[in-house]
Design an enzyme around this catalytic site. Structure first.
Site, PDB file in Angstrom:
ATOM      1  N   ALA A 241      -9.710 -22.208 -33.891  1.00 27.00           N
ATOM      2  CA  ALA A 241     -10.824 -22.874 -33.220  1.00 27.00           C
ATOM      3  C   ALA A 241     -12.022 -23.065 -34.145  1.00 27.00           C
ATOM      4  CB  ALA A 241     -11.243 -22.063 -31.988  1.00 27.00           C
ATOM      5  N   CYS A 242     -11.956 -22.531 -35.353  1.00 26.29           N
ATOM      6  CA  CYS A 242     -13.065 -22.581 -36.312  1.00 26.29           C
ATOM      7  C   CYS A 242     -12.817 -23.677 -37.349  1.00 26.29           C
ATOM      8  CB  CYS A 242     -13.194 -21.213 -36.994  1.00 26.29           C
ATOM      9  SG  CYS A 242     -14.358 -21.181 -38.367  1.00 26.29           S
ATOM     10  N   GLY A 243     -13.759 -24.610 -37.464  1.00 24.68           N
ATOM     11  CA  GLY A 243     -13.615 -25.700 -38.427  1.00 24.68           C
ATOM     12  C   GLY A 243     -13.547 -25.217 -39.861  1.00 24.68           C
TER      13      GLY A 243
ATOM     14  N   ARG B  47     -10.101 -23.869 -40.415  1.00 27.64           N
ATOM     15  CA  ARG B  47      -9.115 -24.963 -40.520  1.00 27.64           C
ATOM     16  C   ARG B  47      -9.213 -25.652 -41.876  1.00 27.64           C
ATOM     17  NH1 ARG B  47     -11.059 -26.002 -35.257  1.00 27.64           N
ATOM     18  NH2 ARG B  47     -12.217 -27.824 -36.034  1.00 27.64           N
TER      19      ARG B  47
END
Length: 136
Positions: free
Chosen positions: A10-12, A15
């Site tokens: 969920a963390c950019g 990712r």
């Protein structure tokens, strides 16, 4: 090269780091640490390997940091590690472990120093372009 990423999908930033690793030809072990948190011993090892304090690893945004009073300067390292064990969302991410070292990869381009063959250029999800400085 052995690579492991403690990842939150969920963390950019997390990712971006994972994608930089993959585009560099790596197939890292991905540990979604919210589902499979590290043991207390492993978390303490990671903190030491990064060369930071438990307080430096605490994530404030989107966590129970304030509700738990973790800004209290009187809290010990053990108490902060206990909080991260009880609430893994407090562990800042991504943490990357490689043969070249261990790092909290914020900003995401910090991962490049840990890779054997880092990509020369990478476009982050937000459109920012990262280069290693090795390309013309």
């Amino acid at each position: 090269m052995t690579l492991t990423i403690y990842h939150n999908p969920a963390c950019g930033t997390s990712r971006n780091v994972l994608e930089m690793m993959r585009q560099s030809g790596e197939d890292p072990q991905v540990i979604e640490y919210l589902q499979s948190p590290p043991t207390r011993e492993r978390l303490v090892e990671l903190i030491a390997a990064i060369g930071i304090t438990p307080r430096d690893l605490l994530r404030k945004k989107g966590t129970p940091y304030e509700e738990l009073g973790l800004d209290n300067p009187g809290l010990t390292d053990d108490q902060l590690v206990d909080a991260m064990m009880a609430h893994p969302i407090l562990i800042n991410r991504p943490i990357v472990v490689s043969d070249r070292g261990v790092a909290l990869c914020r900003p995401s381009e910090k991962v490049l120093a840990l890779l054997a063959n880092p990509v020369s250029s990478f476009t982050k999800e937000d459109g920012e372009i990262v280069t290693t400085g090795t390309s013309p």
